[in-house]
Design a protein around this motif. Structure first.
Motif, PDB file in Angstrom:
ATOM      1  N   TYR A 190       4.867  11.487  -3.381  1.00 38.88           N
ATOM      2  CA  TYR A 190       5.064  10.706  -2.156  1.00 38.88           C
ATOM      3  C   TYR A 190       4.530  11.464  -0.943  1.00 38.88           C
ATOM      4  CZ  TYR A 190       8.134   7.749  -4.968  1.00 38.88           C
ATOM      5  OH  TYR A 190       8.631   6.903  -5.924  1.00 38.88           O
ATOM      6  N   ASP A 250       0.830  11.216  -1.034  1.00 41.05           N
ATOM      7  CA  ASP A 250       0.438   9.873  -0.579  1.00 41.05           C
ATOM      8  C   ASP A 250       0.335   9.817   0.939  1.00 41.05           C
ATOM      9  OD1 ASP A 250       0.269   8.808  -3.103  1.00 41.05           O
ATOM     10  OD2 ASP A 250       2.203   7.756  -3.019  1.00 41.05           O
ATOM     11  N   ASP A 254      -3.111   9.359   2.957  1.00 40.65           N
ATOM     12  CA  ASP A 254      -3.258   8.104   3.694  1.00 40.65           C
ATOM     13  C   ASP A 254      -3.526   8.351   5.170  1.00 40.65           C
ATOM     14  OD1 ASP A 254      -2.813   6.358   1.488  1.00 40.65           O
ATOM     15  OD2 ASP A 254      -1.908   4.940   2.897  1.00 40.65           O
ATOM     16  N   LYS A 305      10.167   7.892  -1.407  1.00 41.58           N
ATOM     17  CA  LYS A 305       9.407   6.854  -0.729  1.00 41.58           C
ATOM     18  C   LYS A 305      10.143   6.340   0.512  1.00 41.58           C
ATOM     19  CE  LYS A 305      10.923   3.347  -4.075  1.00 41.58           C
ATOM     20  NZ  LYS A 305      10.450   2.437  -5.138  1.00 41.58           N
ATOM     21  N   THR A 325      -1.427   3.426   8.185  1.00 41.11           N
ATOM     22  CA  THR A 325      -0.862   4.270   7.129  1.00 41.11           C
ATOM     23  C   THR A 325       0.514   3.760   6.726  1.00 41.11           C
ATOM     24  OG1 THR A 325      -2.066   6.250   7.818  1.00 41.11           O
ATOM     25  CG2 THR A 325      -0.029   6.598   6.604  1.00 41.11           C
ATOM     26  N   ASN A 334       0.208   0.387   4.914  1.00 42.73           N
ATOM     27  CA  ASN A 334      -0.328   0.558   3.560  1.00 42.73           C
ATOM     28  C   ASN A 334       0.741   1.065   2.596  1.00 42.73           C
ATOM     29  OD1 ASN A 334      -2.833  -0.229   4.446  1.00 42.73           O
ATOM     30  ND2 ASN A 334      -3.697   1.833   4.524  1.00 42.73           N
ATOM     31  N   LEU A 335       1.516   2.045   3.069  1.00 37.97           N
ATOM     32  CA  LEU A 335       2.568   2.592   2.218  1.00 37.97           C
ATOM     33  C   LEU A 335       3.674   1.571   1.986  1.00 37.97           C
ATOM     34  CD1 LEU A 335       2.751   6.214   3.672  1.00 37.97           C
ATOM     35  CD2 LEU A 335       1.805   5.522   1.463  1.00 37.97           C
ATOM     36  N   ASP A 394       3.278  -1.601   1.741  1.00 37.58           N
ATOM     37  CA  ASP A 394       2.784  -2.493   0.687  1.00 37.58           C
ATOM     38  C   ASP A 394       2.789  -1.796  -0.680  1.00 37.58           C
ATOM     39  OD1 ASP A 394       2.388  -4.521   2.505  1.00 37.58           O
ATOM     40  OD2 ASP A 394       0.279  -4.022   2.851  1.00 37.58           O
ATOM     41  N   LYS A 395       2.414  -0.518  -0.674  1.00 41.00           N
ATOM     42  CA  LYS A 395       2.337   0.224  -1.928  1.00 41.00           C
ATOM     43  C   LYS A 395       3.710   0.374  -2.574  1.00 41.00           C
ATOM     44  CE  LYS A 395       0.524   4.527  -3.855  1.00 41.00           C
ATOM     45  NZ  LYS A 395      -0.283   5.734  -3.577  1.00 41.00           N
ATOM     46  N   TYR A 396       4.718   0.629  -1.750  1.00 41.01           N
ATOM     47  CA  TYR A 396       6.075   0.785  -2.264  1.00 41.01           C
ATOM     48  C   TYR A 396       6.823  -0.540  -2.143  1.00 41.01           C
ATOM     49  CZ  TYR A 396       4.793   5.667  -1.363  1.00 41.01           C
ATOM     50  OH  TYR A 396       4.150   6.877  -1.320  1.00 41.01           O
ATOM     51  N   SER A 397       6.262  -1.590  -2.694  1.00 44.12           N
ATOM     52  CA  SER A 397       6.792  -2.939  -2.501  1.00 44.12           C
ATOM     53  C   SER A 397       8.176  -3.115  -3.102  1.00 44.12           C
ATOM     54  CB  SER A 397       5.835  -3.970  -3.112  1.00 44.12           C
ATOM     55  OG  SER A 397       5.627  -3.694  -4.491  1.00 44.12           O
TER      56      SER A 397
END
Length: 686
Positions: free
Chosen positions: A160, A163, A167, A569, A608, A611-612, A614-617
């Motif tokens: 994490y 990431d 990012d 996260k 950033t 994006n994160l 969305d990534k950690y939905s």
């Protein structure tokens, strides 16, 4: 009559509209991340060699430390350093929390919601602490524990954390930041290696190039003042260990012509020692520009020319020796390149070799470090794999002029003017190039007290001499920059760094941290000067790339430290959101931040976070109380483009909207009056 009403409505509306800020042509697409470096064995560190007495870490005294989130008017612009701390804990440690409902506290990546969480989240030894306040509300943590240095339990970085680091860099590069390399060595192994960005990002007019070449892990960067440590200090430490040099030696021992003149306004050259040069207290001015024939400031003769002018290496030594002192030696600390230029010449005098040859023969070849060099192009490196620096030579976007000045984009040659023009690319203060991986390996000698395998370059006693804190300023050792007892160098190193962490920064955008408590080396290399000037007339040294977090050192280094503390996260989302909020606060409220670079960095940080998110939905967004950061300006800007530097002047809030709106209003009023005139003439004949 209807047209008349429309014109009036348009006129009144224009007074309250905010015009769009113009954008440069072409959208920059995000780039794929390169593969991570391997975790292969490297210089294995013998922990038995280390002596804790050097670093004073075993105090049993209990102390009370209070950590709090800084008020908005006290924020540091490296952002993450406003939220992140570390502390030592054992079974007797006590923690008191003071927060309201809008604040959040994380210990080792886990959110503390009730007091009972604390004991289950804490670990013996090092602990990370994050305090997040979104509305400037109060959040304070009081820790009563032993006064010991905190060390992370892990030897690996959280995914994490990686990431978030990657990012940030990737999104900042979408908005114009050039390139970055990172290498991290912990407990004798490389645990992280990353290369992101472009060899050369802009044309000479400051426009993004269409066909840019990506950097890789072998790309060389101009180290600037990190040269001082890895060429000059390392050489001196070896020579002192071999009893070839004593730091108490006077400069006149090596150069008898180094002396005061009868007409010298400030005297004391005969008493200056090598350690005065290392401490930056010898009396020299910060930047006598030997290379600049038009510079008439530090030569002691006000006659409209530079009487210290030299673009010849041998002559430059003569000019250094005759440079007038600016203050009495040991009277104060003034960081000066001259100190290390002279130290480089002393190494050459003692060794009988030019500095680059001495470094190669005694360090780089024995250690098989093939990606560290002076004058890379002369030594067989490909120009196309060397990160470029200033876009218009040394002209600061065409406002500086001196004899033989470079005007093309600098690539493959040292940027520093004194090193290039006056020292033939080889100097004790600047000129070294390296990639992050090899520089981290070289820096690791300091974690092993100067020894690798059967090779011994210096001993522990010599190293202790060089890293020991200066009596009146503990952020200085002998050349080395130090974290300091009260975190005086935390803006570069991170406030998670140990108090005896050492290292250096470089003007081109380079940072090294050597942390003996964490047994870790962090190297961050950037070419942030490969970008346009913000306003070359106002400040000829303020580059667009200087305003991004990646180029601000402390943010990336703090996230690297954090990544060894089980980041989660939830924590990463909160930190990324907070950074974007704080960046927007700086842009809108702080002098010196009302510029396009800082605004674009806000957009990069906001992206950033999104994006994160969305990534950690799978994360429960409601529980995190996460909302997207918004502003009126942002809604009118097209994400992903570089804003035209000429579109926004010194203060976007005061210079763009009012002036533009008034002009629009005047034009509309003029159209209305003309229309009214024709209307009356047509209807009434007058």
């Amino acid at each position: 009559m209807k047209a008349k009403k429309v014109l009036i409505a348009i006129f009144l509306t224009s007074l309250f509209l905010e015009p769009k800020i113009s954008l440069a042509d072409g959208k920059l697409e995000s780039e794929d991340l390169l593969d991570e470096g391997s975790n292969s064995d490297f210089f294995e560190t013998d922990d038995n060699v280390k002596d804790d007495s050097i670093y004073q870490v075993n105090s049993s005294q209990s102390v009370e430390k209070i950590y709090e989130y800084s008020r908005e008017d006290e924020l540091d612009d490296s952002l993450i350093t406003n939220t992140s701390y570390k502390f030592y804990a054992d079974k007797d440690t006590k923690i008191e929390l003071n927060k309201d409902n809008e604040s959040k506290i994380f210990i080792n990546g886990r959110e503390v919601e009730e007091d009972k969480d604390i004991n289950s989240y804490m670990q013996v030894g090092g602990n990370s602490l994050d305090l997040v306040s979104h509305d400037n509300s109060n959040v304070t943590v009081k820790v009563t524990t032993k006064d010991r240095e905190a060390k992370a339990a892990n030897s690996y970085m959280s995914n994490y954390g990686k990431d978030l680091i990657e990012d940030i860099i990737k999104n900042e590069q979408k908005y114009g930041f050039p390139a970055a390399q990172i290498s991290v060595i912990k407990n004798g192994k490389e645990v992280y290696n990353k290369a992101l960005g472009y060899i050369n990002n802009y044309d000479k007019n400051g426009k993004i190039l269409k066909n840019r070449r990506e950097i890789d892990e072998n790309t060389l960067f101009d180290l600037a003042s990190n040269t001082k440590m890895y060429a000059t200090n390392f050489s001196l430490q070896k020579l002192v260990y071999g009893r070839k040099i004593d730091i108490n030696d006077k400069i006149s021992k090596y150069f008898p012509e180094f002396k005061d003149y009868d007409n010298s306004k400030i005297k004391g050259k005969s008493d200056i020692r090598i350690k005065d040069l290392l401490y930056h207290q010898a009396g020299f001015p910060a930047d006598p520009q030997y290379h600049n024939d038009k510079y008439d400031k530090d030569d002691g003769i006000a006659n409209g020319k530079n009487d210290l002018f030299s673009q010849n290496r041998e002559n430059t030594l003569k000019m250094i020796l005759k440079t007038p002192l600016e203050y009495k030696p040991r009277e104060k600390t003034l960081y000066s390149d001259v100190d290390y230029m002279l130290l480089g010449f002393i190494i050459e005098k003692v060794s009988g070799q030019r500095l680059d040859n001495y470094l190669n023969e005694n360090f780089l070849r024995p250690l098989n470090l093939n990606n560290i060099t002076f004058n890379p192009i002369e030594n067989g490196f490909d120009k196309n794999n060397i990160a470029a620096t200033e876009l218009n030579g040394n002209t600061r976007d065409n406002i500086i002029e001196f004899k033989n000045i470079r005007k093309d984009t600098i690539q493959g040659y040292v940027h520093d003017e004194k090193a290039y023009y006056s020292m033939k690319g080889v100097s004790g203060h600047a000129g070294l190039f390296a990639n992050a991986r090899d520089l981290a390996k070289l820096a690791s000698l300091m974690l092993n007290n100067g020894s690798i395998g059967n090779m011994k370059f210096w001993d522990m006693k010599t190293q202790q001499l060089f890293v020991k804190a200066k009596a009146n300023n503990d952020t200085y050792g002998l050349g080395w920059r130090r974290m300091g007892e009260n975190g005086g160098y935390s803006r570069a190193f991170s406030n998670l760094a140990s108090k005896d962490a050492i290292g250096h920064t470089g003007w081109t955008g380079t940072l090294t941290i050597i942390d003996p408590i964490e047994n870790m080396v962090v190297v961050l290399l950037t070419n942030k000067k490969n970008s346009p000037l913000i306003d070359n007339k106002k400040n000829p040294n303020d580059f667009y790339g200087d305003h991004f977090l990646t180029g601000a050192y402390g943010a990336i280094s703090t996230l690297i430290y954090e990544s060894f503390y089980n980041m989660t996260k939830d924590q990463v989302l909160l930190l990324s959101k907070k950074m974007s909020e704080d960046k927007l606060y700086f842009y809108e409220n702080k002098d010196g931040y009302h510029n396009l670079a800082d605004y674009n960095d806000y957009l990069a940080l906001k992206e950033t976070y999104e994006n994160l998110l969305d990534k950690y939905s799978s994360t429960d967004k409601e529980d995190l109380n996460v909302k997207k950061v918004e502003s009126i300006k942002e809604k009118e800007l097209e994400s992903g483009k570089i804003i035209d530097n000429k579109a926004l002047k010194e203060n976007p809030k005061t210079s763009v909207k009012p002036v533009t709106n008034i002009i629009i209003a005047i034009l509309l009023l003029s159209l209305y009056l003309i229309g009214e005139k024709f209307y009356r003439k047509e209807k009434y004949g007058c």
